[in-house]
Design an enzyme around this catalytic site. Structure first.
Site, PDB file in Angstrom:
ATOM      1  N   HIS A  60       8.637  -0.005  -0.227  1.00 48.55           N
ATOM      2  CA  HIS A  60       7.879   0.842   0.685  1.00 48.55           C
ATOM      3  C   HIS A  60       8.788   1.121   1.866  1.00 48.55           C
ATOM      4  O   HIS A  60       8.984   0.253   2.723  1.00 48.55           O
ATOM      5  CB  HIS A  60       6.587   0.151   1.146  1.00 48.55           C
ATOM      6  N   ASP A 116       4.321   1.551  11.012  1.00 52.21           N
ATOM      7  CA  ASP A 116       4.297   2.663  10.066  1.00 52.21           C
ATOM      8  C   ASP A 116       4.666   3.999  10.697  1.00 52.21           C
ATOM      9  O   ASP A 116       4.035   5.020  10.433  1.00 52.21           O
ATOM     10  CB  ASP A 116       2.938   2.726   9.353  1.00 52.21           C
ATOM     11  N   ASP A 150       6.091   4.799   2.758  1.00 54.10           N
ATOM     12  CA  ASP A 150       4.826   4.293   3.298  1.00 54.10           C
ATOM     13  C   ASP A 150       4.841   4.385   4.824  1.00 54.10           C
ATOM     14  O   ASP A 150       5.416   3.536   5.493  1.00 54.10           O
ATOM     15  CB  ASP A 150       4.600   2.837   2.854  1.00 54.10           C
ATOM     16  N   ASP A 205       8.067  -3.940   1.635  1.00 52.60           N
ATOM     17  CA  ASP A 205       7.784  -2.936   2.667  1.00 52.60           C
ATOM     18  C   ASP A 205       8.657  -3.261   3.872  1.00 52.60           C
ATOM     19  O   ASP A 205       8.686  -4.407   4.342  1.00 52.60           O
ATOM     20  CB  ASP A 205       6.290  -2.989   3.045  1.00 52.60           C
ATOM     21  N   ASP A 259       4.757  -3.721  12.466  1.00 56.48           N
ATOM     22  CA  ASP A 259       4.533  -2.886  11.285  1.00 56.48           C
ATOM     23  C   ASP A 259       3.762  -1.633  11.680  1.00 56.48           C
ATOM     24  O   ASP A 259       2.613  -1.446  11.315  1.00 56.48           O
ATOM     25  CB  ASP A 259       3.740  -3.710  10.253  1.00 56.48           C
ATOM     26  N   HIS A 308       7.176  -5.261   6.836  1.00 62.23           N
ATOM     27  CA  HIS A 308       6.368  -6.451   6.570  1.00 62.23           C
ATOM     28  C   HIS A 308       7.067  -7.779   6.798  1.00 62.23           C
ATOM     29  O   HIS A 308       6.642  -8.817   6.289  1.00 62.23           O
ATOM     30  CB  HIS A 308       5.809  -6.403   5.149  1.00 62.23           C
ATOM     31  N   LYS A 329       3.249  -9.575   3.182  1.00 59.72           N
ATOM     32  CA  LYS A 329       3.270  -9.171   4.584  1.00 59.72           C
ATOM     33  C   LYS A 329       3.335 -10.403   5.463  1.00 59.72           C
ATOM     34  O   LYS A 329       2.783 -11.445   5.129  1.00 59.72           O
ATOM     35  CB  LYS A 329       2.004  -8.359   4.888  1.00 59.72           C
ATOM     36  N   TRP A 331      -1.689  -4.424  -2.452  1.00 63.25           N
ATOM     37  CA  TRP A 331      -1.553  -5.013  -1.118  1.00 63.25           C
ATOM     38  C   TRP A 331      -2.960  -5.330  -0.625  1.00 63.25           C
ATOM     39  O   TRP A 331      -3.838  -4.473  -0.666  1.00 63.25           O
ATOM     40  CB  TRP A 331      -0.862  -4.069  -0.123  1.00 63.25           C
TER      41      TRP A 331
HETATM   42  C1  RNT Z   1      -0.085  -2.093   4.617  1.00 64.16           C
HETATM   43  C2  RNT Z   1       0.766  -1.877   3.434  1.00 64.16           C
HETATM   44  C3  RNT Z   1       0.221  -0.956   2.402  1.00 64.16           C
HETATM   45  C4  RNT Z   1      -0.482   0.261   2.967  1.00 64.16           C
HETATM   46  C5  RNT Z   1      -0.883   1.296   1.959  1.00 64.16           C
HETATM   47  C6  RNT Z   1      -1.908   2.231   2.499  1.00 64.16           C
HETATM   48  O1  RNT Z   1       0.510  -2.845   5.586  1.00 64.16           O
HETATM   49  O2  RNT Z   1       2.037  -1.450   3.841  1.00 64.16           O
HETATM   50  O3  RNT Z   1       1.219  -0.601   1.516  1.00 64.16           O
HETATM   51  O4  RNT Z   1       0.291   0.877   3.938  1.00 64.16           O
HETATM   52  O5  RNT Z   1      -1.257   0.710   0.797  1.00 64.16           O
HETATM   53 ZN    ZN Z   2       3.391  -0.814   2.319  1.00 66.55          ZN
END
Ligand code: RNT
Ligand code: ZN
Length: 422
Positions: free
Chosen positions: A289, A299, A329, A262, A297, A265, A231, A188
């Site tokens: 992810h 997280d 993730d 992800d 995003d 994303h 993303k 990524w």
């Molecule tokens: C970032 C991505 C990626 C990271 C990691 C740390 O938007 O999701 O995967 O979170 O690689």
């Molecule tokens: Zn990710």
């Protein structure tokens, strides 16, 4: 709950599911095969051990919060991860990043990392019966803080990042060689622009060529496999992200690579669960992810919510769940980090259990007959079936704590271990 009544609850649950033609024992057998790739970076807020100013900066990612007790070195990170794995029923994987090498306190730049820096991870993984995955790292570095790494117009910088990616794949191949399964290597990059971009095509062409150079070295598939993570946008790349979904879909498809989906994303109304059935028509495998975006995003810690449920259901419904490498993730610095892992990993396992328990045959019968009401009603009916009794039984039989013991368990570790890290 005393053991006897837990078993009674399980037996009753089995009967309830059997009424719908669902075999609980079979669901449990499947669940045992689910191996999650736990991301190492929630332990230390994505800081890494590079012995530089390692505060996460730029790169479309940001950790908020400063809860005490984060892992400050390899030993603390490994202790935390061992604790996390002890709280997860089943056998699982660990995903590393290139910044988590055993650098022995020296500063090792990204174009210098090599397999020897990961030798102690190999021993740790063997000892703990954990399989390793890995990631190249191009964020949080002075050579990419203008927002570009592999897609940089600056040839010198681009070469630096090509070298990092080559080395990172070499590390993955070494990790994979030392274990029974391939090491899944994910790329990524945060490359993109904050504002309207005049040459979108140009940067994408540079990225395509740079990736082709990275992949000139081929490794056997039983050692390592490549995934590419797209993303929609990131911090500082709001208007343009070079590695978009279309970019990587085309790239991965034509180069025999995997996509990494992800959950944070895409546009908030887009569902990764819906994408799986299309991707599996064209790709043999994928990396996931599993995250929890909140409005963007962000997280957040993954939980057993509708998004995770739908994702797991789709994995099972396609019949290809074992072709998805399931990674976590998220990173949240506002709470106990071991607790965050525990909620996230167990949330996904619950999602998979719920999916394995779905009365798929019956649902499809209704669907074929065009009975939309009955299909939806059965989905609703299933939500309140005794999933918890099956989950408790599974945890107990796998020697992992049941949900109601988790808070106490984590708070004890916080008191004994995290509190001392000052
Ligand atoms: C970032 C991505 C990626 C990271 C990691 C740390 O938007 O999701 O995967 O979170 O690689
Ligand atoms: Zn990710």
């Amino acid at each position: 709950m005393p053991k006897q009544s837990a078993e009674k609850a399980f037996e009753q649950a089995k009967e309830r599911y059997a009424d719908y033609g669902v075999d609980v024992e079979n669901a449990i057998r499947q669940l045992k095969k689910v191996s999650l790739s736990v991301h190492c970076w929630q332990t230390d807020d994505v800081a890494g051990f590079e012995n530089q100013d390692s505060a996460l900066h730029g790169g479309g990612t940001a950790v908020t919060g400063n809860y005490f007790g984060k892992a400050r070195n390899l030993a603390e990170m490994r202790a935390d991860l061992e604790k996390v794995f002890s709280l997860m029923p089943g056998s699982h994987r660990l995903a590393l990043h290139a910044i988590y090498g055993d650098f022995g306190g020296k500063s090792v730049d990204r174009d210098q990392v090599s397999p020897e820096h990961f030798a102690s991870w190999i021993s740790w993984a063997k000892k703990n019966k954990v399989q390793l995955d890995s990631n190249s790292t191009s964020f949080s570095h002075p050579k990419s803080d203008d927002g570009f790494s592999l897609a940089s117009r600056d040839k010198k910088k681009r070469q630096f990042w090509i070298e990092q990616h080559k080395r990172s794949r070499e590390i993955a191949a070494a990790l994979g060689q030392a274990q029974k399964t391939p090491c899944i290597h994910n790329i990524w990059i945060h490359d993109g622009d904050k504002d309207l971009t005049a040459d979108r095509y140009g940067y994408r062409k540079i990225l395509k060529d740079a990736l082709d150079e990275v992949f000139t070295v081929e490794y056997p598939k039983d050692r390592m496999r490549d995934a590419l993570e797209c993303k929609l946008f990131g911090l500082g790349s709001e208007a343009y992200t070079v590695g978009s979904h279309e970019f990587y879909y085309g790239y991965a498809l034509t180069r025999g690579k995997m996509l990494c989906y992800d959950m944070g994303h895409f546009h908030p109304t887009e569902s990764v669960a819906d994408k799986i059935s299309s991707a599996f028509l064209y790709f043999e495998e994928m990396l996931l992810h599993i995250s929890r975006p909140v409005r963007w995003d962000s997280d957040h810690v993954t939980i057993f919510n509708d998004d995770v449920r739908y994702l797991c259901e789709e994995l099972v419904r396609t019949g290809k769940w074992d072709k998805a490498w399931m990674g976590l993730d998220f990173f949240d610095g506002t709470m106990n980090r071991i607790g965050a892992y525990t909620i996230g990993s167990r949330g996904v396992l619950k999602g998979m259990l719920a999916a394995f328990l779905e009365p798929l045959k019956k649902l499809r019968e209704y669907e074929e007959k065009g009975n939309r009401f009955a299909r939806l009603a059965l989905m609703e009916e299933f939500k309140t079936l005794p999933l918890g009794a099956v989950w408790d039984y599974y945890c107990e039989s796998m020697k992992a704590p049941v949900d109601r013991d988790i808070i106490k368990n984590i708070l004890a570790y916080e008191q004994d271990v995290c509190r001392r890290r000052v």
